[in-house]
Motif scaffolding. Structure first.
Motif, PDB file in Angstrom:
ATOM      1  N   SER A  78     -11.356   3.670  -7.614  1.00 46.77           N
ATOM      2  CA  SER A  78     -11.731   2.291  -7.344  1.00 46.77           C
ATOM      3  C   SER A  78     -10.478   1.410  -7.346  1.00 46.77           C
ATOM      4  CB  SER A  78     -12.709   1.851  -8.442  1.00 46.77           C
ATOM      5  OG  SER A  78     -13.107   0.552  -8.198  1.00 46.77           O
ATOM      6  N   GLY A  79     -10.384   0.552  -6.331  1.00 48.81           N
ATOM      7  CA  GLY A  79      -9.242  -0.368  -6.254  1.00 48.81           C
ATOM      8  C   GLY A  79      -8.005   0.239  -5.629  1.00 48.81           C
ATOM      9  N   LYS A 123      -9.004   1.732  -0.340  1.00 46.84           N
ATOM     10  CA  LYS A 123      -9.783   2.423   0.700  1.00 46.84           C
ATOM     11  C   LYS A 123     -10.413   1.430   1.691  1.00 46.84           C
ATOM     12  CE  LYS A 123     -12.482   4.428  -2.324  1.00 46.84           C
ATOM     13  NZ  LYS A 123     -11.896   3.857  -3.560  1.00 46.84           N
ATOM     14  N   THR A 138      -9.711  -1.710   2.148  1.00 46.41           N
ATOM     15  CA  THR A 138      -8.672  -2.479   2.841  1.00 46.41           C
ATOM     16  C   THR A 138      -8.127  -1.671   4.019  1.00 46.41           C
ATOM     17  OG1 THR A 138      -8.107  -3.478   0.728  1.00 46.41           O
ATOM     18  CG2 THR A 138      -6.516  -3.768   2.508  1.00 46.41           C
TER      19      THR A 138
HETATM   20  N1  LIG Z   1      -9.559 -10.760  -1.228  1.00 49.03           N
HETATM   21  C1  LIG Z   1      -8.785 -10.186  -2.152  1.00 49.03           C
HETATM   22  N2  LIG Z   1      -7.855 -10.890  -2.820  1.00 49.03           N
HETATM   23  C2  LIG Z   1      -7.052 -10.296  -3.729  1.00 49.03           C
HETATM   24  N3  LIG Z   1      -7.100  -8.983  -4.038  1.00 49.03           N
HETATM   25  C3  LIG Z   1      -8.016  -8.232  -3.412  1.00 49.03           C
HETATM   26  C4  LIG Z   1      -8.913  -8.777  -2.436  1.00 49.03           C
HETATM   27  N4  LIG Z   1      -9.718  -7.772  -1.978  1.00 49.03           N
HETATM   28  C5  LIG Z   1      -9.348  -6.663  -2.647  1.00 49.03           C
HETATM   29  N5  LIG Z   1      -8.327  -6.927  -3.503  1.00 49.03           N
HETATM   30  C6  LIG Z   1      -7.619  -5.976  -4.380  1.00 49.03           C
HETATM   31  O1  LIG Z   1      -6.959  -5.036  -3.521  1.00 49.03           O
HETATM   32  C7  LIG Z   1      -6.980  -3.733  -4.082  1.00 49.03           C
HETATM   33  C8  LIG Z   1      -7.621  -2.757  -3.098  1.00 49.03           C
HETATM   34  O2  LIG Z   1      -9.019  -3.105  -2.930  1.00 49.03           O
HETATM   35  P1  LIG Z   1     -10.015  -2.216  -2.053  1.00 49.03           P
HETATM   36  O3  LIG Z   1     -11.306  -2.947  -2.006  1.00 49.03           O
HETATM   37  O4  LIG Z   1      -9.360  -1.879  -0.777  1.00 49.03           O
HETATM   38  O5  LIG Z   1     -10.122  -0.902  -2.954  1.00 49.03           O
HETATM   39  P2  LIG Z   1     -11.172   0.308  -2.841  1.00 49.03           P
HETATM   40  O6  LIG Z   1     -10.365   1.551  -3.009  1.00 49.03           O
HETATM   41  O7  LIG Z   1     -11.985   0.185  -1.606  1.00 49.03           O
HETATM   42  O8  LIG Z   1     -12.064   0.050  -4.123  1.00 49.03           O
HETATM   43  P3  LIG Z   1     -13.607   0.442  -4.427  1.00 49.03           P
HETATM   44  O9  LIG Z   1     -13.655   1.943  -4.401  1.00 49.03           O
HETATM   45  O10 LIG Z   1     -13.831  -0.114  -5.802  1.00 49.03           O
HETATM   46  O11 LIG Z   1     -14.452  -0.211  -3.378  1.00 49.03           O
HETATM   47  C9  LIG Z   1      -7.736  -3.862  -5.393  1.00 49.03           C
HETATM   48  O12 LIG Z   1      -6.786  -4.019  -6.424  1.00 49.03           O
HETATM   49  C10 LIG Z   1      -8.542  -5.129  -5.220  1.00 49.03           C
HETATM   50  O13 LIG Z   1      -8.780  -5.754  -6.480  1.00 49.03           O
END
Ligand SMILES: Nc1ncnc2c1ncn2[C@@H]1O[C@H](COP(=O)(O)OP(=O)(O)OP(=O)(O)O)[C@@H](O)[C@H]1O
Length: 244
Positions: free
Chosen positions: A44-45, A48, A50
């Protein structure tokens, strides 16, 4: 080697501002090819969603280059990016994003409507797409009368209907039980293997690993494994083992 559909090089993306700034992607190189079913996995985070949004031209990278079906996206304006999405990319999300007052067929047809395809021909294509996901008999049903798995299949039919070269799916099985999750994964794997799309699925769900040709792992905004092998790398059987 099959045709490259998406090529991302040196992709970085910073989100938020000031003290809240996060380097969500820190230099990603990734190629998606026609006919290949790729899983994107990571904690998580890790970045992915993004990455999926950048690959889908929904979010502009802070730096790096992205090419979709041979077209570079840097410098392309909002309308141009919308056209690339419309012509080449189908999206599937965890929550199905269906319009509650439209039938399954009408929801699918919306994807043709934005491409200015209307009338009987569009109606026929929408029903054909529902048939592909095994929902022909529910074409006139409202989303509220469908199960979660059926609603996700409608969302997949909507992603398929305009024949995109690439399908990007974010946690498509997260809200589904084992059987429904497997049937969604089988449909997405078939889209890659039988209908020659590039398919990328973001997931936490280890149940979907057997369906993949390739598993790409991301950690803290960087790819730690670009997935030279599929499930066999993790000593798991391929999806065929799950087929009836
Ligand atoms: N709009 C935003 N502003 C600031 N930080 C953000 C924003 N959106 C996401 N993040 C941060 O960017 C990083 C990547 O987020 P992302 O949603 O791409 O991760 P993920 O791997 O898809 O997570 P998950 O499995 O929990 O959905 C994380 O640290 C998240 O907190």
């Amino acid at each position: 080697m099959s045709e490259i559909i998406i090529e991302a090089t040196g992709i970085k993306k910073t989100l938020g501002q000031g003290a809240g700034e996060v380097k969500a992607l820190r230099g990603i190189d990734l190629t998606l090819r026609r006919g290949e079913f790729t899983l994107l996995m990571g904690p998580s985070g890790s970045g992915k969603t993004t990455l999926l949004l950048v690959l889908g031209c929904m979010l502009a990278p802070s730096s790096g280059t992205l090419t979709v079906c041979g077209m570079p996206t840097s410098g392309v304006d909002k309308e141009g990016l919308a056209r690339i999405r419309r012509d080449h990319i189908g999206f599937v999300f965890q929550s199905y994003h269906l319009f509650p007052t439209l039938t399954a067929a009408q929801n699918v047809q919306l994807a043709l409507d934005i491409r200015h395809e209307r009338g009987r021909k569009a109606g026929k294509r929408a029903r054909e797409a529902l048939n592909l996901v095994g929902l022909a008999q529910k074409a006139d049903t409202l989303p509220g009368e469908l199960s979660g798995g059926e609603q996700q299949r409608v969302a997949i039919a909507r992603a398929f209907v305009a024949n995109p070269s690439v399908i990007l799916a974010d946690e498509p099985t997260a809200a589904l039980d084992g059987n429904n999750g497997r049937s969604i994964m089988r449909i997405l794997a078939d889209a890659a293997h039988q209908r020659e799309r590039a398919v990328l699925v973001v997931t936490h769900d280890p149940r979907v690993i057997p369906f993949a040709d390739r598993i790409v792992e991301i950690e803290d905004g960087l790819l730690v494994d670009t997935g030279s092998g599929g499930p066999e790398r993790l000593h798991l059987p391929k999806a065929a083992a799950f087929r009836p």
